[in-house]
Write a protein that holds these residues in place. Structure first.
Motif, PDB file in Angstrom:
ATOM      1  N   HIS A  53      -1.864  -8.798  10.880  1.00 38.20           N
ATOM      2  CA  HIS A  53      -0.559  -9.004  10.263  1.00 38.20           C
ATOM      3  C   HIS A  53      -0.746  -9.790   8.965  1.00 38.20           C
ATOM      4  O   HIS A  53      -1.645 -10.632   8.864  1.00 38.20           O
ATOM      5  CB  HIS A  53       0.390  -9.748  11.202  1.00 38.20           C
ATOM      6  N   VAL A 112       6.270  -3.586  10.290  1.00 37.69           N
ATOM      7  CA  VAL A 112       6.271  -3.727  11.746  1.00 37.69           C
ATOM      8  C   VAL A 112       7.497  -4.503  12.239  1.00 37.69           C
ATOM      9  O   VAL A 112       7.596  -4.820  13.414  1.00 37.69           O
ATOM     10  CB  VAL A 112       4.975  -4.407  12.232  1.00 37.69           C
ATOM     11  N   GLY A 113       8.405  -4.809  11.324  1.00 40.46           N
ATOM     12  CA  GLY A 113       9.616  -5.508  11.724  1.00 40.46           C
ATOM     13  C   GLY A 113      10.234  -6.228  10.544  1.00 40.46           C
ATOM     14  O   GLY A 113       9.759  -6.138   9.405  1.00 40.46           O
ATOM     15  N   GLU A 114      11.316  -6.935  10.815  1.00 43.57           N
ATOM     16  CA  GLU A 114      11.983  -7.750   9.802  1.00 43.57           C
ATOM     17  C   GLU A 114      11.637  -9.216  10.037  1.00 43.57           C
ATOM     18  O   GLU A 114      11.554  -9.674  11.183  1.00 43.57           O
ATOM     19  CB  GLU A 114      13.501  -7.562   9.888  1.00 43.57           C
ATOM     20  N   ASP A 115      11.403  -9.938   8.949  1.00 43.94           N
ATOM     21  CA  ASP A 115      11.113 -11.368   9.046  1.00 43.94           C
ATOM     22  C   ASP A 115      12.425 -12.109   9.277  1.00 43.94           C
ATOM     23  O   ASP A 115      13.126 -12.469   8.329  1.00 43.94           O
ATOM     24  CB  ASP A 115      10.427 -11.843   7.757  1.00 43.94           C
TER      25      ASP A 115
END
Length: 288
Positions: A245, A260-263
């Motif tokens: 990451h 891979v997603g939202e922070d």
């Protein structure tokens, strides 16, 4: 009622600097500036705008001058931090006083800040717009190998000087939305024991990275030129990993990495700043 005014604090005023350091843990319980100041890391790029009462800082908004990189262009901008008011003085409009003083100092330049969940409604009053931040990563199965990259201690002055040199002369870790010359922000994280280890891949490339639960987190890269990060992964890990990451948009170092997603912990706000379309992540070690 007399409206208080904000005073400007720089690194030359040791008395007010100490008052600022006393203020910070009253508002941000896990944060301290004393060690960072003792290291000599507060320079002309960092200024605090504070309301004083009997020598105490009771409200503050700090400004860091930044060499921002936006879509490959370098622009001078500012980042706000340490914005708040001590509990005993809240509800008196002091946060507005220090915000207005800090923004007056920034003028029409681009400004960004990272807020916590509790004050998301505060910053739009000053012309800030919220922007999403993405998380980037990739699957990768790797095991330790080769000579482990040595750990460098930022408590040592020559290491901090080396990091500043790499940060000033080297590449921005991302050209999409990042910053150059951010070493003194990274050293603040180290002074507070918030950073992962600083590892030396070579004289020209230092990396802030560490392994947690089978994932290698690469938080920042300070390098004079691009290199193949994948080839150095075995030197950065002390146990097998299944993923990497990134604490920044990794278009230069790992083009195949995806979102891979939202922070959800990064509540970014910008003012006078147009950001590139699509997902991006301002480097975590360049946030104040």
């Amino acid at each position: 009622m007399t409206i208080p005014t904000a005073v400007e604090i720089d690194h030359r005023d040791r008395v007010l600097q100490a008052a600022f350091c006393d203020y910070v843990p009253q508002v941000f319980r896990t944060v301290d500036f004393r060690r960072w100041c003792a290291w000599g890391e507060w320079n002309d790029d960092y200024r605090a705008f504070a309301v004083l009462e009997e020598g105490r800082v009771v409200a503050n908004a700090s400004v860091t001058r930044m060499r921002l990189c936006v879509e490959g262009r370098e622009v001078i901008g500012y980042q706000l931090g340490a914005v708040g008011c001590v509990p005993s003085h809240r509800g008196q409009g002091l946060s507005r006083v220090v915000m207005e003083a800090a923004l007056a100092y920034c003028g029409g330049a681009p400004v960004l800040l990272f807020a916590n969940e509790k004050v998301r409604d505060f910053y739009p009053r000053f012309g800030f717009t919220p922007r999403e931040q993405a998380l980037f990563g990739t699957e990768l199965h790797a095991a330790p190998g080769g000579e482990a990259a040595p750990v460098l201690e930022l408590a040592e002055a020559h290491v901090r000087a080396g990091l500043v040199s790499l940060s000033d002369k080297g590449l921005a870790v991302t050209e999409r939305f990042g910053a150059r010359s951010s070493a003194r922000i990274a050293s603040w994280y180290a002074a507070n024991a918030f950073s992962r280890p600083l590892r030396q891949l070579s004289d020209k490339a230092w990396v802030l990275a560490g392994v947690e639960d089978g994932t290698l987190y690469v938080d920042d890269i300070f390098a004079l030129e691009s290199f193949d990060l994948r080839a150095h992964i075995p030197r950065l890990i002390d146990q097998p990993i299944t993923a990497v990451h990134f604490g920044f948009t990794p278009e230069r170092w790992w083009p195949q990495a995806g979102v891979v997603g939202e922070d959800l912990e990064a509540h970014l706000f910008v003012r006078n700043l147009t950001l590139p379309p699509g997902p991006h992540r301002f480097p975590v070690m360049a946030r104040t």
